[in-house]
Every structure is written in C-alpha cells, then in structure tokens.
Design an enzyme around this catalytic site. Structure first.
Site, short mmCIF file in Angstrom:
data_model
loop_
_atom_site.label_atom_id
_atom_site.label_comp_id
_atom_site.label_asym_id
_atom_site.label_seq_id
_atom_site.Cartn_x
_atom_site.Cartn_y
_atom_site.Cartn_z
N ARG A 286 -127.90 16.57 -49.09
CA ARG A 286 -127.64 16.09 -47.72
C ARG A 286 -126.84 14.80 -47.69
NH1 ARG A 286 -133.07 17.42 -47.50
NH2 ARG A 286 -133.46 19.40 -46.50
N LYS B 208 -112.79 12.58 -42.85
CA LYS B 208 -112.69 14.04 -42.78
C LYS B 208 -112.79 14.60 -44.20
CE LYS B 208 -109.92 14.87 -38.63
NZ LYS B 208 -108.64 15.40 -38.11
N GLU C 69 -96.24 10.53 -43.53
CA GLU C 69 -97.41 10.08 -42.74
C GLU C 69 -97.27 8.60 -42.35
OE1 GLU C 69 -99.55 12.23 -41.62
OE2 GLU C 69 -99.56 13.88 -43.08
N LYS D 153 -104.37 3.42 -38.85
CA LYS D 153 -105.24 4.60 -38.84
C LYS D 153 -106.69 4.19 -38.60
CE LYS D 153 -106.68 8.90 -40.62
NZ LYS D 153 -106.56 10.02 -41.52
N GLU E 281 -112.53 12.57 -33.22
CA GLU E 281 -111.34 13.21 -32.65
C GLU E 281 -111.61 13.98 -31.36
OE1 GLU E 281 -108.60 14.80 -35.56
OE2 GLU E 281 -107.59 16.00 -34.03
N ARG F 40 -107.68 9.93 -31.29
CA ARG F 40 -107.38 10.27 -32.69
C ARG F 40 -106.37 11.41 -32.80
NH1 ARG F 40 -111.62 10.58 -37.85
NH2 ARG F 40 -110.06 11.26 -39.34
N ASN G 118 -101.95 13.57 -34.96
CA ASN G 118 -101.38 14.89 -35.21
C ASN G 118 -99.91 14.98 -34.80
OD1 ASN G 118 -103.69 16.16 -36.29
ND2 ASN G 118 -104.56 16.25 -34.24
N HIS H 93 -97.52 17.47 -36.32
CA HIS H 93 -98.34 18.38 -37.13
C HIS H 93 -98.48 19.78 -36.55
CE1 HIS H 93 -99.23 14.92 -39.54
NE2 HIS H 93 -100.05 15.60 -40.33
N HIS I 45 -97.49 22.16 -39.30
CA HIS I 45 -98.40 23.12 -39.95
C HIS I 45 -97.82 24.53 -39.93
CE1 HIS I 45 -102.13 20.37 -39.37
NE2 HIS I 45 -101.69 20.30 -40.61
N HIS J 167 -96.43 19.23 -47.34
CA HIS J 167 -96.95 18.82 -46.03
C HIS J 167 -96.05 17.78 -45.36
CE1 HIS J 167 -99.94 17.98 -42.97
NE2 HIS J 167 -99.90 16.69 -43.28
#
Ligand code: ADP
Ligand code: ZN
Length: 359
Positions: free
Chosen positions: A121, A143, A185, A227, A237, A241, A245, A248, A252, A264
């Site tokens: 956990r 994330k 980025e 960030k 998000e 946030r 993106n 993106h 993507h 990427h």
C-alpha cells in the site's frame, strides 16, 4: 544546489537540482524514518552509468542496498514487469519504510513509482530522474502508471515522492535526441506560463544543446518550478493542471500514428505548432507569436511541420483520445507566449481543417 518545495500539505516534498548530487542522496535519506534497507530500481543502461555512485553514497550512509534492473524501453511499463519487481522486493525483504529510488528516465520513474505506490500500500519513493524529460516533467507531480494493452499509462495512481533529485551531471551522457525530447516539454512549459523564461530559452538554446551545465541547471530549475506551481494548485488535474497538456492532444495522436517512431517530444513539438495554428485561426493568438514558437522549436532541433503521414488517421486517433468529448473538443490554446488556457468550445471542423489541410 538549488531547492524547490512542492507544497501539497502533508505530502509536500522537495526538488533538489544541481551537480554532484547522486553521491549525496544517502546522507539526505539517513535520519529520516526509513528502514536500514534501500532499493534502487533502474534500467540496464542507467545502471552501468550511475547506479554505483548512488549505491556507494547509500551504503556509506548505512543503508543495505539492493539494485533491481529492468531492460530499457517503454515495453517494461507493464503489469508483468511490475509483478516481477514485487517478487524481487519480497525477496529483498523490503519493508513499509524501505525507500525505493527510481533511477532513470520517464519509463523507470513511471514503473518504479507505480510499484512503490502499490507495494504494501505504498513505500517511500525517491525520484532520481536521469533524462531531461524526466527531470523537468515526469518525475514531478506524482503521476505513476504502466501501460496495458494498446493503452499508455492506463493503469496508475497519483503518488507523491518523498524527494526528487535532479542531478544535472547525469545529462552529459544523454544522447542528443533525448535532450531534444526533453526540451520539447521545457518549451511547452515556458510557452504556457512564463514569457521571460521563454525568452531565456530563445537566447540560450544553443548552450543547452551543448550541455552547458549552468544553462541546463536553470532550464531544469525553472521548468520544475513552473510545473510544481501548477501541480500545487491542482494536484489531481481537475482544472489548471490540464494546461500542461498543451500540444499533447494532437501530439499523442501523431505519436500513435507514427507507431512510436517519433519520440514524444518530437510529436509534442508538432502538436504545439498545430495548437498554435488553431489558436490563431480562432483569432486568439497573434501570428508573431506563432513565428516565435516555430523559431524556438527549430532551435531545439525539433520538427515544426506535420511529417509525411496519414493526416486523416491522426484526426481519427485524436477522436479516440480520452480528452476529446463527443462533439466538442477540449483543447489547450495559447493567448500569447506565456499564457495558455483550456477551451471546451473548439469546433472539431476547425481542428480537422488545420490538421488535414496542413502541409
Ligand atoms: P524518457 O521517458 O525520460 O524519455 P526513458 O526512460 O525511455 O526516457 O529513457 C530513454 C533512454 O535513455 C533509455 O534507453 C535509457 O536507458 C536512457 N537513459 C536514461 N538516462 C540516461 C542518461 N543519463 N544517460 C544515457 N542514457 C540514459
Ligand atoms: Zn509530455
């Protein structure tokens, strides 16, 4: 060394940026409420370059260190590899208080982060990113995820690290294409939030590409700061946030249609140009700013034009993206360099027109 704090209440943590940091991590972890064991999760390439110095520092600080290696590559972001790592942790007698250090690029950060978040956990996670992309982006914000089936990052959890240590020295061995990958980025972050940092990048891009340590330190520090500020305001998000993106949604789709031949950062660079064109067509963004964006992306050695690919397929792939609703597209637009916002009111026809009519 510079320190940044990410303020998230009881889950607050520090980002440390500088040179010669790997050897010092052991000392920083000593005296916290951790067990006498420590586990480094890394890939075979990074292991050969940086595991020893990190391990020695940990051992000198009194930790009994276990190194767990996986092969490099996105394929390792799987439940199968996570399962193997759980076995290895059990075998190493890892405890609830055993720190797990994720030493590597974004793949290792996401995978080891996911394993640390779920084993017993949750065990303490220390992010030690060694690619520019991971230092400025994926190691910050909590994330973690693995891929599943055809879907990227579909199984995951928000889990904040106890510390992020970005050692600029590790970037020296990074292939140029990986540096450019991270610069996408960096440019994105400046473009959505901070015009003066954008101007700094415009002036110093060549130095960054030549691995100039103090420029890279500023690049990592400033991108991480921006960030972190965004994550502090919107950890999960639900709103702000989302501006991270930028570039993106289309990026993507381009990445997927290229069958991941494009990196990427390359796909995001093209996505940023597309989103800027859409912003301009909606008369939100001035042409002058598109030119500035194009110039800086070029300076970083990244593409600004749609590659030779099936643009209809890109449009189709975009509609499958989880951020695209039925008849309205949710999209990050630019008002100007340094100022982005999320719009829910984009006419899909315009996006299709910009994409399909491009080049
Ligand atoms: P990211 O998602 O951050 O772009 P990955 O985790 O996929 O990166 O790493 C990209 C590649 O670079 C991998 O092959 C990895 O082993 C390698 N790598 C990571 N850090 C370094 C480094 N500091 N020097 C050289 N190669 C590195
Ligand atoms: Zn990205």
């Amino acid at each position: 060394m510079k320190k940044l704090k990410v303020e998230l209440g009881t889950c607050s943590y520090e980002i440390r940026v500088g040179t010669g940091l790997l050897a010092r991590i052991g000392l920083w972890l000593k005296g916290r409420d951790f067990s006498g064991k420590a586990v480094i999760i890394t890939d075979t390439i990074v292991e050969g370059l940086y595991a020893e110095v990190l391990e020695r520092g940990l051992a000198n600080a009194g930790f009994d260190v276990t190194i767990l290696e996986v092969p490099p590559g996105e394929e390792q972001k799987s439940l199968e590899t996570a399962g193997r790592l759980y076995d290895d942790l059990t075998e190493a007698y890892a405890e609830r208080t055993t720190p797990v250090l994720a030493l590597g690029g974004g793949v290792i950060g996401d995978l080891a982060g996911f394993v640390a978040a779920t084993y017993m956990r949750g065990v303490p996670l220390i992010q030690v990113p060694t690619t520019l992309l991971a230092q400025v982006d994926s190691s910050i914000g909590g994330k973690t995820a693995v891929d599943h089936g055809q879907l990227k990052n579909i199984i995951g959890v928000f889990y904040q690290p106890k510390m992020v240590v970005a050692d600029i020295d590790t970037l020296k061995t990074l292939p140029e294409i990986e540096l450019a990958n991270g610069l996408a980025e960096v440019i994105k972050t400046a473009a959505i939030r901070n015009k003066s940092f954008f101007n700094f990048l415009d002036i110093n891009m060549n130095k960054a590409l030549q691995y100039h340590p103090s420029v890279l330190e500023t690049v990592v520090l400033e991108t991480a700061r921006i960030k972190a500020e965004i994550v502090e305001k919107d950890e999960k998000e639900v709103g702000l946030r989302g501006i991270l993106n930028y570039g993106h949604t289309i990026g993507h789709a381009i990445e997927a249609v290229s069958d991941y031949e494009l990196k990427h950062g390359q796909a995001v660079a093209i996505g940023m140009m597309a989103a800027a064109k859409i912003s301009s067509r909606m008369e939100i963004l001035d042409e002058v700013d598109i030119v500035k964006l194009e110039r800086i992306i070029e300076k970083a050695g990244l593409p600004t034009e749609m590659p030779d690919m099936d643009k209809e397929a890109v449009w189709q792939a975009m509609q499958h993206d989880k951020k695209v609703a039925q008849d309205r597209i949710r999209f990050v637009l630019l008002r100007s360099i340094g100022n982005a916002f999320i719009s829910d009111e984009i006419d899909p026809a315009l996006v299709e027109e910009v994409l399909v009519g491009w080049g």
